[in-house]
Design an enzyme around this catalytic site. Structure first.
Site, PDB file in Angstrom:
ATOM      1  CD  GLU A   1      37.524   7.483 -13.199  1.00  8.88           C
ATOM      2  OE1 GLU A   1      38.639   7.861 -13.622  1.00  8.88           O
ATOM      3  OE2 GLU A   1      36.607   8.264 -12.941  1.00  8.88           O
TER       4      GLU A   1
ATOM      5  CD  GLU B   1      39.378  11.537 -10.618  1.00  5.26           C
ATOM      6  OE1 GLU B   1      39.793  10.460 -11.034  1.00  5.26           O
ATOM      7  OE2 GLU B   1      39.719  12.644 -11.122  1.00  5.26           O
TER       8      GLU B   1
END
Length: 646
Positions: A296, A143
């Protein structure tokens, strides 16, 4: 194969739990596990001393069980020894506070010490595991989005600015530095945007966001190239994350990964979560040009501000299949097993604190069977759409600044609303990216394009959109679109400067509405949040303002331009009112729903020969399909139909 699995953290558990995990993964049908995302301190407990034995054992166990590995580089969280040895590599906030170790993402991406340490650990992983039989893909970092305003970052920012603008005269002109005596006479005078007395220069802030995106991408490319050199046959990705805090232009990053991987966490409950799932899947498909991977999502929880909500029975399966229907190559989750401690000890997991004898794990087992049965039938081609919504990260960044006409301006809310309304009408929706060089080519696939709050528009993008209309397309523009050039400078002569000619109008005055105070429209609808004074110059007025000083003024217009039509929506509207307008545009554009006549609580997604049906309501829904028997979808459930067969 449809990938099914998620983040696994075996370093947090003793050997007997790892053995149980592998057995449970086989029981659930898991075929991939993301390993090593936050394991730097376990892999390199001291500088240059590596402990790979535990990872060797885990990868071996997973491979023996037929489970592939997305092996991560752990560079999102440097270990404590790095912090102690290199305090200058810790990030500095806009307020001038240097952060210390104690959480994740605590690093300055511009710091030479951090970049060197990251390259070292990645090189070691590449040398040891590039040809490991369990290795399915590389998962670089995690991320990307960490922000830093330190002096090292300042030097990197100045170098980036010199390459972009060439000389200071150009920068001063683009940034309008004559305002408030900000004209720079030396590159050394330019710093990252830091805490200041009042409003910062918006062009300065915007360029810094662009710089951060490029600087973070440079860190990714360094790691990617090391891994690719070790074995060019293993795909490499990093997980994109949708969030307003992220200074990453994912549309531009998409060309640098082998597969676009996305983390998506809907933040609404009930039907709102389903709408956000559709939004996230369609946006990811746009970044990935049809193919992407859900890296995710939360299997059994929904995170809203201040509260974690348990998902309803069947929602894990329904939302996961919705992502797959919208082009994902799999369904992966954070995380496999819920941890006993740590900052995210209550984060969602497939194996919760209650263990495998739990609703979420039982549903995961069923989902694994469904995905395995679906895999050989899933077409390669993604859903086809004739409607597109524009997405532009720099416009989002620009509309996050201060000094705007209303505190209620929210770019993401506007884009999500446009998508939600189209989705509710049963239309297949894609995303296009006005800041990309291939915009003109992409537009040829669509009959209808919607621009929500496209604040920044280049001359090239404006020309491509005008030509889209001239060639027969239907363009829908809302307030706050076409207002400024890519540097954030206002296009003069009346709003929306970039689209005045194609819309056949100009806006001469903005009149933002006070929160909760609507304005009447002459079709019975109400404007909310926003109103403005519109002067037509050839456009046909469809709806007028009926209240306040704007009574009788145009509110919604339509303008013929070449072979197509450009529509302007001046007021803010609720979903129902906006839906009526967009349905009208779609009808005139000849765009029809994926499956006409569906009950409102059912949605349909077509991917090749497969038709996915989802029930978001609490009553059964029956669908009449051409050439086959009716199909009933139970509350909260789904059906998948292939050539008339369920």
């Amino acid at each position: 194969m449809i990938y099914f699995g998620g983040d696994y953290n075996p370093e947090q558990w003793p050997a007997d739990v790892v053995e149980e995990d592998v057995a449970l993964m086989r029981r659930a049908g898991v075929n991939i596990a993301t390993v090593g995302v936050f394991s730097w301190s376990d892999l390199e407990p001291e500088p240059g001393r590596y402990e790979f034995g535990w990872l060797d054992r885990v990868l071996g166990r997973l491979h023996d069980a037929g489970i592939g590995v997305a092996l991560a580089t752990p560079t999102a969280s440097p270990p404590p020894w790095f912090t102690l040895a290199h305090p200058g590599a810790m990030p500095v906030t806009a307020d001038g506070v240097r952060l210390t170790h104690g959480s994740r993402d605590t690093y300055c991406v511009s710091a030479p010490a951090y970049r060197a340490a990251a390259r070292n650990i990645v090189a070691e992983l590449a040398e040891r595991y590039a040809h490991h039989p369990a290795l399915t893909m590389w998962h670089v970092h995690n991320e990307y989005g960490t922000d830093c305003r330190c002096d090292v970052t300042a030097a990197a920012f100045r170098s980036w600015l010199e390459k972009k603008h060439g000389d200071l005269d150009v920068l001063n002109e683009v940034w309008t530095t004559s305002f408030w005596s900000q004209r720079y006479s030396d590159w050394a005078q330019i710093m990252p945007p830091r805490a200041t007395q009042y409003l910062p220069n918006p062009a300065h802030v915007l360029d810094f966001r662009r710089f951060l995106s490029d600087e973070l991408l440079g860190g990714f490319i360094e790691q990617r190239d090391l891994l690719r050199a070790a074995n060019p046959d293993v795909p490499i990705t990093t997980n994109f994350v949708q969030g307003g805090w992220v200074s990453v232009d994912h549309a531009r990053w998409a060309g640098e990964v082998d597969i676009v991987a996305v983390d998506h966490y809907p933040a609404a409950t009930g039907a709102g979560a389903d709408a956000e799932t559709a939004f996230g899947g369609d946006l990811a498909r746009g970044w990935g040009r049809g193919s992407w991977l859900l890296m995710e999502t939360a299997p059994n929880l929904i995170y809203t501000p201040g509260r974690m909500h348990a998902k309803e029975p069947g929602q894990l399966t329904r939302n996961s299949l919705d992502y797959v229907a919208r082009g994902s190559r799999g369904a992966m989750y954070f995380q496999w097993r819920q941890p006993r401690g740590g900052a995210e000890l209550f984060h969602s997991a497939l194996v919760p604190h209650a263990g495998p004898d739990s609703p979420v794990f039982r549903e995961a087992v069923g989902l694994g069977r469904t995905l395995k049965a679906l895999a050989p039938r899933l077409p390669e081609e993604p859903p086809a759409a004739r409607v597109a919504v524009a997405w532009d990260a720099p416009s989002w960044w620009a509309l996050q600044g201060g000094g705007l006409p209303s505190a209620e301006i929210d770019y993401l809310t506007a884009v999500q609303q446009a998508h939600r309304v189209l989705h509710r009408s049963g239309l297949a929706v894609d995303f296009v990216f006005p800041g990309m060089d291939d915009l003109r080519e992409r537009l040829t696939a669509y009959d209808m394009v919607v621009l929500p709050h496209l604040f920044l528009v280049s001359d090239e993008a404006a020309a491509a959109l005008r030509d889209f209309v001239a060639s027969g397309g239907h363009l829908v523009v809302d307030h706050l679109s076409g207002i400024a050039d890519p540097a954030g400078r206002i296009r003069l002569g009346g709003y929306p400067g970039a689209f005045r000619d194609v819309l056949g109008l100009r806006v001469v005055e903005w009149r933002p509405l006070a929160g909760g105070t609507p304005i009447a429209l002459d079709n019975g609808d109400r404007g909310i949040r926003w109103s403005e004074r519109v002067e037509t110059a050839g456009a046909e007025t469809l709806v007028r303002y009926a209240g306040d000083v704007l009574a009788g003024a145009p509110a919604i217009t339509r303008n013929r331009h070449g072979a197509g039509t450009a529509w302007y929506v001046s007021p803010g509207l609720d979903d129902d009112a906006l839906g009526r307008i967009l349905d009208r545009v779609a009808a005139e554009a000849g765009v029809t729903p994926v499956l006409p006549g569906l009950p409102p609580h059912l949605t349909a997604v077509r991917r090749g020969d497969l038709l996915f049906l989802f029930n978001h309501g609490d009553v059964p829904g029956t669908v009449a399909l051409p050439g086959s028997d009716p199909v009933t979808v139970q509350p909260g459930g789904f059906q998948c139909v292939e050539s008339g067969r369920v």
